[in-house]
Design a protein around this motif. Structure first.
Motif, short mmCIF file in Angstrom:
data_model
loop_
_atom_site.label_atom_id
_atom_site.label_comp_id
_atom_site.label_asym_id
_atom_site.label_seq_id
_atom_site.Cartn_x
_atom_site.Cartn_y
_atom_site.Cartn_z
N TRP A 1 0.69 -1.05 -0.01
CA TRP A 1 0.05 -0.04 0.04
C TRP A 1 0.84 1.23 0.01
N GLY A 2 2.06 1.16 -0.07
CA GLY A 2 3.15 2.26 0.15
C GLY A 2 2.64 3.39 1.12
N ASP A 3 2.51 4.45 0.79
CA ASP A 3 2.14 5.58 1.95
C ASP A 3 0.75 5.25 2.03
N HIS A 4 -0.21 4.61 1.73
CA HIS A 4 -1.38 4.75 1.84
C HIS A 4 -2.00 3.71 2.90
N ASP A 5 -3.08 4.14 3.64
CA ASP A 5 -3.80 3.19 4.39
C ASP A 5 -5.11 2.87 4.12
N TRP A 6 -5.73 1.84 4.82
CA TRP A 6 -7.35 1.55 4.53
C TRP A 6 -7.93 1.58 5.88
N LYS A 7 -8.93 2.61 5.82
CA LYS A 7 -9.65 2.60 7.21
C LYS A 7 -8.54 2.94 8.34
N GLY A 8 -7.47 3.87 7.96
CA GLY A 8 -6.60 4.17 9.07
C GLY A 8 -5.36 3.35 9.29
N GLU A 9 -5.03 2.34 8.64
CA GLU A 9 -4.16 1.48 8.91
C GLU A 9 -3.69 0.51 7.80
N LYS A 10 -2.44 0.09 7.80
CA LYS A 10 -1.95 -0.72 6.74
C LYS A 10 -2.77 -2.14 6.81
N PRO A 11 -3.52 -2.49 5.62
CA PRO A 11 -3.89 -3.72 5.70
C PRO A 11 -3.31 -4.95 5.52
N GLU A 12 -3.36 -6.04 6.41
CA GLU A 12 -2.93 -7.24 6.25
C GLU A 12 -3.42 -7.90 5.20
N CYS A 13 -2.45 -8.42 4.23
CA CYS A 13 -3.18 -9.16 2.82
C CYS A 13 -3.53 -10.64 3.48
N ASN A 14 -4.85 -10.65 3.47
CA ASN A 14 -5.36 -12.11 3.45
C ASN A 14 -6.68 -12.09 2.85
N PHE A 15 -7.35 -13.20 2.58
CA PHE A 15 -8.55 -13.31 1.89
C PHE A 15 -9.93 -12.49 2.40
N GLU A 16 -9.91 -12.24 3.70
CA GLU A 16 -11.05 -11.76 4.07
C GLU A 16 -10.78 -10.14 3.84
N THR A 17 -9.75 -9.57 4.05
CA THR A 17 -9.35 -8.16 4.06
C THR A 17 -9.32 -7.84 2.57
N ALA A 18 -9.01 -8.66 1.83
CA ALA A 18 -8.96 -8.44 0.12
C ALA A 18 -10.37 -8.23 -0.15
N ARG A 19 -11.23 -9.38 0.36
CA ARG A 19 -12.55 -9.24 -0.08
C ARG A 19 -13.29 -8.00 0.41
N GLU A 20 -13.08 -7.55 1.58
CA GLU A 20 -13.78 -6.33 2.18
C GLU A 20 -13.36 -4.97 1.22
N VAL A 21 -11.95 -4.80 1.14
CA VAL A 21 -11.48 -3.99 0.06
C VAL A 21 -12.22 -3.87 -1.20
N LEU A 22 -12.44 -5.05 -1.78
CA LEU A 22 -12.74 -5.11 -3.23
C LEU A 22 -14.20 -4.79 -3.13
N GLU A 23 -15.11 -5.28 -2.10
CA GLU A 23 -16.62 -5.05 -1.91
C GLU A 23 -16.77 -3.57 -1.64
N GLU A 24 -16.02 -2.83 -0.85
CA GLU A 24 -16.06 -1.55 -0.58
C GLU A 24 -15.82 -0.56 -1.54
N ALA A 25 -14.55 -0.94 -2.35
CA ALA A 25 -13.83 0.01 -3.28
C ALA A 25 -14.16 -0.71 -4.71
N GLY A 26 -15.35 -0.46 -5.33
CA GLY A 26 -15.60 -1.00 -6.64
C GLY A 26 -14.53 -0.62 -7.75
N TRP A 27 -13.93 0.60 -7.64
CA TRP A 27 -12.79 0.81 -8.51
C TRP A 27 -11.44 0.04 -8.17
N ILE A 28 -11.59 -0.73 -7.22
CA ILE A 28 -10.45 -1.32 -7.01
C ILE A 28 -10.51 -2.80 -7.73
N TYR A 29 -11.78 -3.37 -7.06
CA TYR A 29 -12.28 -4.47 -7.69
C TYR A 29 -12.17 -4.70 -9.25
#
Length: 129
Positions: free
Chosen positions: A81-109
């Protein structure tokens, strides 16, 4: 030429996310698996097995959407994520977090799904070290 080696579905592709409003790179990198990789096929088979095991239940739009989200989440092998955060923190790369990111950010999906489905990203000419 050995045609069987033109595409390597287990090879990773480096996706540099672009902003939804500028199409300029924003400093976030995802390593993407092909939708034809074993990891993504496993998710697809799980959904198919569930559906076939419960023939009484109807296929719904929400089930189809869930399958697409799961496939795209499974396509993310890692991220930076470089200098960026997801909901205020560096997200751990796992299936659940990836799914959350994709579901909430359609442009990333959209970018992840497109990269995972583009077979040309998994050829020798697109190989990343």
């Amino acid at each position: 030429m050995d045609i069987s080696k033109l595409v390597n579905s287990e090879q990773l592709y480096e996706l540099k996310l672009t902003g939804p409003d500028t199409d300029e790179p924003i400093g976030i990198r995802f390593m993407i698996r092909s939708t034809e990789s074993d990891a993504v096929k496993r998710i697809t088979r799980q959904h198919s097995d569930k559906f076939l095991a419960s023939r009484k239940k109807k296929l719904t739009a929400s089930k189809v959407e869930a399958e697409y989200l799961d496939r795209a989440a499974a396509a993310i092998a890692s991220w930076d994520w470089g200098d960026h955060d997801w909901k205020g923190e560096k997200p751990e790369c796992n299936f659940e977090t990836a799914r959350e990111v994709l579901e909430e950010a359609g442009w990333i999906y959209d970018q992840v799904a497109s990269a995972a489905e583009d077979r040309a990203n998994f050829t020798k000419s697109s190989a990343k070290p």
